[in-house]
Design an enzyme around this catalytic site. Sequence first.
Site: not given
Length: 977
Positions: A801, A664
């Site tokens: 977030d 990722g």
Amino acid sequence: MAAAVVLRWDFHLLLFSLLCLLSFAAASDDEVQALLSIKTAFQNSNTRIFDSWESETLACNFPGITCDSNGYVKEIDLSNQNLTGSLPLSSICQLNSLEKLSLGFNNLSGGVGRDLGKCFSLKYLDLGNNFFTGLFPDISAMSGLVSLYANCSGFSGTFPWYSLRNMTNLQVLSLGDNPFDRTPFPPVILNLTKLNWLYLSNCSIEGKIPDEIGNLNYITGEIPAGITKLNKLWQLELYWNDLTGELPFGLRNLTNLEFFDASTNRLSGNLSEIGFLNKLKSLQLFENSFSGEVPAEMGDFKNLVNLSLYMNKLTGQLPHKLGSWADFHFVDVSENSLTGAIPPEMCKRGKMTKLLMLQNNFTGEIPDTYASCTTLIRFRVNKNGLTGPVPGGLWGLPNAEIIDVADNDLEGPITSDIGKANSLAELFLANNRLSGELPPEISDASSLVSIDLSNNQFSGEIPATIGELRQLSRIQLQGNKFSGPIPDSLGSCRSINDIDMADNTLSGQIPASLGKLPTLNFLNLSKNQLSGPIPDTLSSLRLNLLDLSYNRLSGAIPTSLLSEANNGSFTGNGNLCSEKVAGFRRCSPDSGMSKNLRMVLFCLTVATLAMLASIAGFYYLKKKEGRGGERSLKEDSWDLKSFHLIAFTEDEILDSIKQENLIGRGGSGNVYRAVVSNGKELAVKHIWHSSDCGSGRKKINGSTPILSRRGSSKSCEFEAEVQTLSSIRHINVVKLYCSISSEDSSLLVYEYMPNGSLWDRLHVCKKLVLDWESRYEIALGAAKGLEYLHHGCDRPVIHRDVKSSNILLDEHLKPTIADFGLAKIIQANSTTESTQIIAGTHGYIAPEYGYTCKVNEKSDLYSFGVVLMELVTGKKPIEAEFGENKDIVDWVCGKLKTKESVISIVDLAIPEFYRENAIKVLKVAILCTARLPTLRPTMRTVVQMLEEAQPYQLVSIVVSKDGGGGKKNESFDNEKL
């Protein structure tokens, strides 16, 4: 022929150069004439700056004149030159490249006409401290203006506020001390988001200062002394800037001031001026460097209801009568050096909700008056020098969510009143001299999530009914005198992740029921008198810490519990046996292990050693192949800090940072999959350092540090993530095993989540459709993780977030909250806490980011509500079908007209049978995404509502008499949502 071409080209080049020189000479001559006209206009001035301004001299050589690289006049600085006369605008505005005009601190007079607007290239304009008359002209054409000084310049009438509309780069606006006509606070100022200096003192601004003034968060310097002239001012908001210096002398003149907030700056000095502001209702000066004593006069303030002074350097005593006159709401004076007694009457009017006085030097007893303060939600006085017993009624306050009296010298028992504490979630009593038995009524405090009674003198048995606390996630009883058995009922606390009962005199066997706790991470039962075998059920747990040392246990140590991480977990138990662990006798055949089983284990051991040898050889070959290629991370010097017991080495992690292991990429770094020698999978985030994070401040050109305006660097995100995750222990928050840091970069080693993120499962991997039961469990688990962050930590943590891509799923689809690069650990009184940097992801960001910096846990609630909408609808937060400038919240709210329209937005992949349950979750999502933060529930309430929305099992089928053919078009009541 070639020579002719070259000559022709040289001739053209020469001609072009001559034309440029002639053009430059003409332009230079025009500018000289314009400057000489300015000299003529100021010819009566008592100054010598114009002595060398002559026609034969180049304009760039005139004193006070600066030219650009092309020789055009760029700046005129004639400030403080004793100039007299009127402004020769027609000459000044002929200078088309002029960016700076500084004429401040002179004796200029007369009107300033419309021609000023023709100086459209100006970026810096200073007309301040002069004697002009008449109106200030329209300067709309100066759209690139950065600094405007017109303070104390004699202008009158109405200032043309509209002319500032397009000045989006304006950083300085100084218009104070002018006799302008009275006007309300001009809303155009609220759009000037780059302002770092705003001076409007004594210029006839009237009415209310709008809350949106908080958006202007670039202000620096000292609070101007001129502000003390605003004797009709009733609200002054200066929070979250970089203000320095002391409160200006004369602040006492603001006798009508009711609301004063200068929190989160770098202000210093004493609070003596505050003692004269007796109409104050709210005073917030937290996170500064104020020193000295709290003014004694504040004890007589009749209107004060909110007081927040935490994280300063205050000393001395608080006024005895503080808060006793009005409906006092909350006080937070934490993290100072205050002494003396706690003022006894702050809840005299019965309205107080929060008393936060932790980390000071308060002494004496806790006043009995707070035992009847039924409105209290938070009572935190830890880390002081308090003595005497805790008032009995304090244990049973019906609305208290936190009682924290840890780290004092308190004594006496917990009384049976605790059974009345219906809302109590966290009970922190560690490190006192409290004694007596733990009353069985504690089981009636059904909201308890965390109990910490460690290092006291409690005795007697642990109540057998402790298992009735179904929301309990942590119980710490170590360092007491508890005796008797560990209650078997503890196995009913399905949410518990931390049990510490070390250093007591507990006896009997370890309950096998503990092995059925699905979220248990830490189990410490060391230094007791426990006997009997180690239950085999413990083998099913995924423990990060297991300590059963120094008891009276007997029998075989279960093989599955033998690992490097558990070395030392069984020492001090002379009757234990093991075939593997050195220092223990070998188990006899009757120790619970057959000969055949031993043979199987031996074969497994041989196979394991062979596999490890193969892996070691593979790694050796890979490293050998890699030599001479890309620079190895091992060449750096690394510092490893572990936050859990680990069974891998630094080299194993460093070896995993290579392209083939990349799984990722993100804004804060790349993520790699690592498989260590024991077969365990890990996720490693590699973050390159880009700047010094420090305390969130940075130096600009060697100047005084100011708050960074552009957000966190990667190194800052690393520090934020480590600070947040290193102290967190929860099954639904990603586990940070360790950090490994070098000068250039850092590695964060996490548990590995093989099923990726919720975003992937909902929006990318369409073939792997999540059924509703899985979606519900993910929603509930993620909510519990956020609940722990908001309510279960010593200080609340705002994630900032929250989104579906930051909710990771393990092999069983258990969710964990991840990516804490933007997280902020905040003070206990979160209603006043703010965060400056707009953080988050488009589609998930709470609307209050658009008009205030005071953002707290409620912003996480909004983002989580968006995630719930994703789970119910299967839609992304931003889709083209929602319409321009609309998101999923707008789309859902537009579908609440009828029950049919609501059902239509449920993901078609969810069976009809579960759609009613899905709508229950959607109702929670709508509550979480309320436009006003105050209308959103807490995460604790969200967990409760989601638990009530658990999918039901089909137990009967009812067919209506009309065969189900008729449907009533019911109105969907928004209020019920």
